[in-house]
Enzyme design. Structure first.
Site, PDB file in Angstrom:
ATOM      1  N   ASP A   2     -25.643  18.274   6.491  1.00  0.00           N
ATOM      2  CA  ASP A   2     -25.043  19.334   6.045  1.00  0.00           C
ATOM      3  C   ASP A   2     -25.444  19.449   4.451  1.00  0.00           C
ATOM      4  OD1 ASP A   2     -23.131  21.559   5.571  1.00  0.00           O
ATOM      5  OD2 ASP A   2     -21.771  20.068   4.889  1.00  0.00           O
ATOM      6  N   ASP A   3     -25.554  18.539   3.718  1.00  0.00           N
ATOM      7  CA  ASP A   3     -25.888  18.377   2.045  1.00  0.00           C
ATOM      8  C   ASP A   3     -27.244  19.140   1.964  1.00  0.00           C
ATOM      9  OD1 ASP A   3     -23.210  17.450   1.295  1.00  0.00           O
ATOM     10  OD2 ASP A   3     -23.738  15.816   2.648  1.00  0.00           O
ATOM     11  N   ASN A  10     -20.607  27.531  -1.096  1.00  0.00           N
ATOM     12  CA  ASN A  10     -20.260  26.253  -0.588  1.00  0.00           C
ATOM     13  C   ASN A  10     -21.028  26.086   0.742  1.00  0.00           C
ATOM     14  OD1 ASN A  10     -18.580  24.322   1.197  1.00  0.00           O
ATOM     15  ND2 ASN A  10     -17.870  23.939  -0.930  1.00  0.00           N
ATOM     16  N   ASN A  65     -19.193  19.733  -6.452  1.00  0.00           N
ATOM     17  CA  ASN A  65     -18.050  19.537  -6.325  1.00  0.00           C
ATOM     18  C   ASN A  65     -17.285  18.215  -6.721  1.00  0.00           C
ATOM     19  OD1 ASN A  65     -17.637  22.007  -4.758  1.00  0.00           O
ATOM     20  ND2 ASN A  65     -18.972  21.068  -3.154  1.00  0.00           N
ATOM     21  N   ALA A  69     -31.286  16.530  -8.739  1.00  0.00           N
ATOM     22  CA  ALA A  69     -32.601  16.320  -7.695  1.00  0.00           C
ATOM     23  C   ALA A  69     -32.209  15.097  -6.676  1.00  0.00           C
ATOM     24  CB  ALA A  69     -33.812  15.970  -8.418  1.00  0.00           C
ATOM     25  N   ARG A  95       1.396  15.860  14.209  1.00  0.00           N
ATOM     26  CA  ARG A  95       2.740  16.050  15.365  1.00  0.00           C
ATOM     27  C   ARG A  95       2.271  17.190  16.251  1.00  0.00           C
ATOM     28  NH1 ARG A  95       5.670  16.753  10.795  1.00  0.00           N
ATOM     29  NH2 ARG A  95       5.554  19.123  10.945  1.00  0.00           N
ATOM     30  N   GLU A 108     -23.114  13.691   6.878  1.00  0.00           N
ATOM     31  CA  GLU A 108     -22.256  14.355   5.660  1.00  0.00           C
ATOM     32  C   GLU A 108     -22.128  13.175   4.473  1.00  0.00           C
ATOM     33  OE1 GLU A 108     -20.967  17.548   5.720  1.00  0.00           O
ATOM     34  OE2 GLU A 108     -21.023  17.209   3.595  1.00  0.00           O
ATOM     35  N   ASP A 109     -22.358  13.641   3.303  1.00  0.00           N
ATOM     36  CA  ASP A 109     -22.262  12.676   2.032  1.00  0.00           C
ATOM     37  C   ASP A 109     -22.787  11.208   2.253  1.00  0.00           C
ATOM     38  OD1 ASP A 109     -21.026  15.176   1.339  1.00  0.00           O
ATOM     39  OD2 ASP A 109     -19.065  14.259   0.824  1.00  0.00           O
ATOM     40  N   ARG A 156       0.786  -1.231  -0.049  1.00  0.00           N
ATOM     41  CA  ARG A 156       0.189  -0.181   0.021  1.00  0.00           C
ATOM     42  C   ARG A 156       0.925   1.443   0.102  1.00  0.00           C
ATOM     43  NH1 ARG A 156      -2.113   2.343   3.780  1.00  0.00           N
ATOM     44  NH2 ARG A 156      -1.757   0.905   5.434  1.00  0.00           N
ATOM     45  N   TYR A 158      -9.849  20.871   2.321  1.00  0.00           N
ATOM     46  CA  TYR A 158     -11.117  20.759   2.159  1.00  0.00           C
ATOM     47  C   TYR A 158     -11.211  20.670   0.656  1.00  0.00           C
ATOM     48  CZ  TYR A 158     -16.144  22.414   2.526  1.00  0.00           C
ATOM     49  OH  TYR A 158     -17.607  22.405   2.753  1.00  0.00           O
ATOM     50  N   ALA A 177     -28.897  17.383  -2.312  1.00  0.00           N
ATOM     51  CA  ALA A 177     -28.602  18.903  -2.483  1.00  0.00           C
ATOM     52  C   ALA A 177     -29.542  19.624  -3.069  1.00  0.00           C
ATOM     53  CB  ALA A 177     -27.310  18.913  -2.933  1.00  0.00           C
ATOM     54  N   LYS A 222     -14.261  18.522   7.091  1.00  0.00           N
ATOM     55  CA  LYS A 222     -15.544  19.386   7.477  1.00  0.00           C
ATOM     56  C   LYS A 222     -14.960  19.646   8.984  1.00  0.00           C
ATOM     57  CE  LYS A 222     -18.224  19.212   4.258  1.00  0.00           C
ATOM     58  NZ  LYS A 222     -19.109  20.169   3.556  1.00  0.00           N
ATOM     59  N   ARG A 277     -21.493   8.969  -0.893  1.00  0.00           N
ATOM     60  CA  ARG A 277     -21.497   9.912  -1.999  1.00  0.00           C
ATOM     61  C   ARG A 277     -20.568  10.960  -1.428  1.00  0.00           C
ATOM     62  NH1 ARG A 277     -21.692  14.833  -1.977  1.00  0.00           N
ATOM     63  NH2 ARG A 277     -23.770  15.445  -1.298  1.00  0.00           N
TER      64      ARG A 277
HETATM   65  N1  LIG Z   1     -21.750  23.417  -2.889  1.00  0.00           N
HETATM   66  C1  LIG Z   1     -22.014  22.802  -2.144  1.00  0.00           C
HETATM   67  O1  LIG Z   1     -21.973  23.532  -0.898  1.00  0.00           O
HETATM   68  C2  LIG Z   1     -22.563  21.527  -2.227  1.00  0.00           C
HETATM   69  C3  LIG Z   1     -23.286  20.902  -1.116  1.00  0.00           C
HETATM   70  C4  LIG Z   1     -23.703  19.738  -1.117  1.00  0.00           C
HETATM   71  C5  LIG Z   1     -23.500  19.023  -2.442  1.00  0.00           C
HETATM   72  N2  LIG Z   1     -22.612  19.612  -3.500  1.00  0.00           N
HETATM   73  C6  LIG Z   1     -22.497  18.819  -4.762  1.00  0.00           C
HETATM   74  O2  LIG Z   1     -23.739  18.617  -5.391  1.00  0.00           O
HETATM   75  C7  LIG Z   1     -23.580  17.533  -6.098  1.00  0.00           C
HETATM   76  C8  LIG Z   1     -24.740  16.421  -5.915  1.00  0.00           C
HETATM   77  O3  LIG Z   1     -24.989  16.197  -4.640  1.00  0.00           O
HETATM   78  P1  LIG Z   1     -26.119  15.057  -4.107  1.00  0.00           P
HETATM   79  O4  LIG Z   1     -26.048  14.678  -2.752  1.00  0.00           O
HETATM   80  O5  LIG Z   1     -27.474  15.760  -4.465  1.00  0.00           O
HETATM   81  O6  LIG Z   1     -25.961  13.785  -5.178  1.00  0.00           O
HETATM   82  P2  LIG Z   1     -26.874  12.902  -5.644  1.00  0.00           P
HETATM   83  O7  LIG Z   1     -26.189  11.825  -6.573  1.00  0.00           O
HETATM   84  O8  LIG Z   1     -27.775  12.798  -4.732  1.00  0.00           O
HETATM   85  O9  LIG Z   1     -27.975  13.763  -6.991  1.00  0.00           O
HETATM   86  C9  LIG Z   1     -27.498  14.050  -8.020  1.00  0.00           C
HETATM   87  C10 LIG Z   1     -28.609  14.323  -8.783  1.00  0.00           C
HETATM   88  O10 LIG Z   1     -27.995  14.746 -10.196  1.00  0.00           O
HETATM   89  C11 LIG Z   1     -28.679  14.207 -11.214  1.00  0.00           C
HETATM   90  N3  LIG Z   1     -28.181  14.201 -12.601  1.00  0.00           N
HETATM   91  C12 LIG Z   1     -27.146  13.186 -13.208  1.00  0.00           C
HETATM   92  N4  LIG Z   1     -26.968  13.361 -14.182  1.00  0.00           N
HETATM   93  C13 LIG Z   1     -27.712  14.456 -14.560  1.00  0.00           C
HETATM   94  C14 LIG Z   1     -27.700  15.311 -15.828  1.00  0.00           C
HETATM   95  N5  LIG Z   1     -27.172  14.959 -16.807  1.00  0.00           N
HETATM   96  N6  LIG Z   1     -28.707  16.305 -15.850  1.00  0.00           N
HETATM   97  C15 LIG Z   1     -29.281  16.720 -14.743  1.00  0.00           C
HETATM   98  N7  LIG Z   1     -29.419  16.239 -13.619  1.00  0.00           N
HETATM   99  C16 LIG Z   1     -28.417  14.923 -13.597  1.00  0.00           C
HETATM  100  C17 LIG Z   1     -29.276  12.997 -10.710  1.00  0.00           C
HETATM  101  O11 LIG Z   1     -30.164  12.565 -11.297  1.00  0.00           O
HETATM  102  C18 LIG Z   1     -29.344  13.228  -9.272  1.00  0.00           C
HETATM  103  O12 LIG Z   1     -30.841  13.388  -8.914  1.00  0.00           O
HETATM  104  C19 LIG Z   1     -22.313  16.753  -5.543  1.00  0.00           C
HETATM  105  O13 LIG Z   1     -21.219  17.169  -6.873  1.00  0.00           O
HETATM  106  C20 LIG Z   1     -21.812  17.554  -4.257  1.00  0.00           C
HETATM  107  O14 LIG Z   1     -20.545  17.696  -4.023  1.00  0.00           O
HETATM  108  C21 LIG Z   1     -22.440  20.927  -3.236  1.00  0.00           C
HETATM  109  O1  LIG Z   2     -17.955  19.416   0.870  1.00  0.00           O
HETATM  110  C1  LIG Z   2     -18.248  20.424   0.229  1.00  0.00           C
HETATM  111  O2  LIG Z   2     -17.278  20.892  -0.238  1.00  0.00           O
HETATM  112  C2  LIG Z   2     -19.662  20.855   0.216  1.00  0.00           C
HETATM  113  C3  LIG Z   2     -20.797  19.752   0.094  1.00  0.00           C
HETATM  114  O3  LIG Z   2     -20.985  19.292   1.362  1.00  0.00           O
HETATM  115  C4  LIG Z   2     -20.551  18.839  -0.760  1.00  0.00           C
HETATM  116  O4  LIG Z   2     -21.026  17.424  -0.328  1.00  0.00           O
HETATM  117  O5  LIG Z   2     -20.019  18.721  -2.180  1.00  0.00           O
HETATM  118 MG   LIG Z   3     -20.961  17.208   1.658  1.00  0.00          MG
END
Ligand SMILES: NC(=O)c1ccc[n+]([C@@H]2O[C@H](COP(=O)([O-])OP(=O)(O)OC[C@H]3O[C@@H](n4cnc5c(N)ncnc54)[C@H](O)[C@@H]3O)[C@@H](O)[C@H]2O)c1
Ligand SMILES: O=C(O)C[C@H](O)C(=O)O
Ligand SMILES: [Mg+2]
Length: 622
Positions: A307-308, A508, A463, A344, A121, A284-285, A87, A142, A347, A213, A195
């Site tokens: 958070d999301d 964000n 992201n 959808a 450390r 988270e995630d 590894r 981050y 987030a 985080k 995720r």
């Molecule tokens: N900026 C922020 O603070 C912030 C916060 C939370 C999540 N995010 C980002 O948002 C993204 C999604 O997170 P999530 O938890 O909702 O994920 P998720 O996998 O639950 O949802 C993704 C969604 O995108 C849709 N999708 C996929 N392909 C698509 C396309 N071609 N056209 C339109 N829609 C499409 C899917 O059908 C699904 O509904 C991640 O990249 C995450 O990093 C950003």
């Molecule tokens: O982690 C981040 O930068 C924002 C958000 O929580 C995400 O899942 O993308």
């Molecule tokens: Mg997140």
């Protein structure tokens, strides 16, 4: 060559070290391979992991982990010494590989390693560096680098950080939670790795996001680093690559589902709240499938939030209100905005739900306001526009499914593509939370030129950077200097020539979650209510001055994140008090909290934020 034979070659430096130690009369771990003599250790638990003489890292057997109170302090897979070497070597070679791919990733990972070693450390030093240089190093600890770290975590793993609860620990969690050395824990960030950012299922390697985080909790909210706990709940992974990888550190089985999954999370929640009844748990995630269910399951009984779903919603609302102000209109015009959301998941749905409620409040806060607000949103997912015709529609998306009558009137249909939707709707805002890099193609951005807004807004919030729906350069070059632009990961402003700057905002959830956590902690609120989250979002929206907003600057600079977090925390406390949820914190009881005015609340928050200063140490015998 095996680990023991290579390490014990008589001429090797490590052998000389062992010989010297033996002469000094100590019993050291490597000597056991000369025979089967055990080593006497005078420590247990984390102290062993932090002792380079005795630590075996992931090679501790399960019986040894139980005997030495190590269960949960390491990823669940027991590795052989040879696997540890493999590894390490794969990781080392990867650095060379990345160097061929391009310099930026290599530099980012190399910086992460240096910072991480400092974190291991000397925490005071680490956080001093991070706080004083937050703009430079937040993108390392981050997003976006944390994504790369998670993807490579099995290789990067050196010393464990945080706790691992795995499907194998069922029935043990209530006792193993006591293996964590800190008497008090204020903040837990937990993930199941399903995720991670827009990178999908990274299994046990997702612990990196919980660590990142919590770094912001310390740096931005001043939570004492000795009282934070990153947690990974390893219920397996559905990532086929990881399932086949002999060097993967997590459980190599498919994810638990249904009741079996829920029972693991239930047991974890019960265990941590039994040991630390006042802890706050940030989810988270988690994949959307579970994010909403777990939030509903726990939010009225435990101090927790997602958070999301909730943090992102608040940040998006603050940005959307900023976009209204940037058009020179009052915030109360928000309910007139047409908003197309691509994505959808947890987030995207979190954002539309909260934005609808905000609009409804502005429209009179009654049934009909709530009903009419929903018609401002068009939700597009991987299958296109979501309408009531969608078979097997996700119940969480149902309230936003467009009525067929309406879409036909607009010349749209179930499953219409994003470009068609943008063309027909002419939205004020195009917001992406899809995790699909480049989704806002030239065609889509060209279509947005028809927007009915004087300053259309593009939020490419996915992201890490490579998953963003478009770059600021693409948005400004196609839509011109008046577009409002925000991305989830940091990016540079765009030089538009003629002394004009296209501002790149970072939309964000980092602007809210630290303040939500800190405000909940210092208010002693029993739960995290919708009102507290709304107060946090409004505080962030109000933080931006009129002249900044008119320039297209709708989020603050990360260099002021400690100040924003203080303001957000104070707003959360005041709302918790107003809703009669606050039970007080330490010497500040609920009655005293009620007497604090805004300035005093801010002072109270400031006085309770940890600063990276060395304390005086005094030695005492056991
Ligand atoms: N900026 C922020 O603070 C912030 C916060 C939370 C999540 N995010 C980002 O948002 C993204 C999604 O997170 P999530 O938890 O909702 O994920 P998720 O996998 O639950 O949802 C993704 C969604 O995108 C849709 N999708 C996929 N392909 C698509 C396309 N071609 N056209 C339109 N829609 C499409 C899917 O059908 C699904 O509904 C991640 O990249 C995450 O990093 C950003
Ligand atoms: O982690 C981040 O930068 C924002 C958000 O929580 C995400 O899942 O993308
Ligand atoms: Mg997140």
């Amino acid at each position: 060559m095996t680990l023991s034979s290579s390490l014990l070659r008589r001429s090797s430096p490590i052998h000389r070290l062992i010989s010297a130690a033996s002469v000094a009369g100590s019993s050291r771990p490597f000597t056991t391979s000369e025979g089967s003599r055990p080593s006497i250790v005078h420590k247990r638990s984390i102290d062993i992991l932090h002792d380079p003489w005795f630590n075996k890292g992931t090679a501790f057997s399960m019986t040894e982990r139980d005997r030495l109170d190590l269960r949960g302090l390491l990823p669940p897979t027991v590795m052989s010494p040879q696997q540890q070497i493999d590894r390490f070597m794969v990781d080392l070679k990867k650095l060379e590989h990345h160097a061929r791919d391009g310099p930026s990733d290599t530099n980012a990972l190399a910086k992460w390693r240096i910072l991480n070693r400092c974190h291991d450390r000397n925490e005071t030093l680490y956080y001093k560096v991070l706080i004083d240089n937050i703009e430079e190093y937040a993108p390392i600890v981050y997003t976006p680098t944390v994504g790369l770290v998670c993807q490579n975590y099995s290789g990067l793993f050196r010393r464990p950080r945080g706790m691992y609860f795995s499907a194998e620990d069922r029935g043990e969690m209530m006792s193993m939670v006591y293996n964590w050395p800190a008497e008090q824990v204020d903040m837990i960030v937990v993930t199941d790795g399903s995720r991670i950012l827009g990178l999908g299922d990274l299994g046990v390697q997702g612990i990196g996001i919980a660590i990142g985080k919590l770094d912001l909790y310390v740096a931005a909210a001043g939570i004492n680093p000795q009282r934070v706990l990153p947690v990974m709940i390893d219920v397996g992974t559905n990532n086929e690559k990881l399932l086949k990888d002999p060097l993967y550190l997590g459980l190599q089985e498919h994810r638990l589902d249904g009741e079996a999954y829920l029972s693991v999370i239930d047991e974890f929640m019960e265990a941590v709240f039994t040991r630390w009844p006042h802890v706050i748990v940030q989810f988270e995630d988690f994949q959307s499938k579970w994010a909403f269910k777990l939030l509903e399951r726990y939010r009225n009984t435990y101090r927790m939030f997602n958070d999301d779903v909730q943090g992102t919603a608040g940040v998006a609302i603050a940005g959307l209100l900023g976009a209204v102000r940037a058009q020179g209109r009052p915030m109360i015009d928000f309910p007139k905005q047409k908003i197309v959301v691509a994505g959808a998941g947890s987030a995207g749905l979190g954002v539309v739900n909260a934005a609808r409620k905000t609009m409804a409040r502005m429209l009179g806060n009654n049934e009909s306001a709530f009903e009419s607000a929903r018609s401002q949103f068009w939700l597009v997912d991987a299958k296109g526009l979501i309408t009531e015709e969608r078979p097997n529609i996700d119940p969480n998306a149902l309230p936003f499914a467009r009525k067929l009558r309406d879409v036909e009137h607009q010349g749209l249909r179930e499953g219409a593509s994003l470009v068609e939707v943008v063309n027909k709707v002419k939205p004020d805002v195009l917001l992406g939370l899809s995790a699909v890099g480049g989704l806002f193609s030239k065609e889509v951005l060209e279509a947005l030129k028809g927007s009915s807004s004087t300053r259309p807004a593009v939020f490419a919030m996915s992201n890490p950077t490579k998953n963003a729906e478009c770059t600021p350069e693409e948005a400004f070059s196609i839509l011109g200097e008046h577009v409002i632009f925000a991305s989830g990961s940091p990016c540079s402003d765009v030089n538009l020539g003629d002394d004009k700057i296209g501002h790149c905002n970072q939309g964000n959830n980092m602007y809210l979650f630290p303040g939500i956590g800190l405000g909940t902690l210092l208010s002693g609120a029993r739960v995290v209510s919708d009102g507290m989250l709304q107060a946090a979002a409004e505080c962030l929206a109000a933080y931006m001055k009129e002249e900044e907003v008119l320039k297209g600057i709708i989020y603050p600079s990360i260099s002021s994140i400690r100040d924003i977090t203080k303001e957000v925390a104070a707003a959360v406390i005041q709302e918790a008090v107003a809703e009669d949820l606050a039970e007080g914190y330490r010497d500040m009881d609920a009655r005293e909290l009620q007497r604090l005015d805004k300035e005093e609340t801010l002072e109270y928050v400031k006085n309770n934020m940890w600063n990276p200063v060395y304390p005086t140490l005094v030695y005492k015998k056991d």
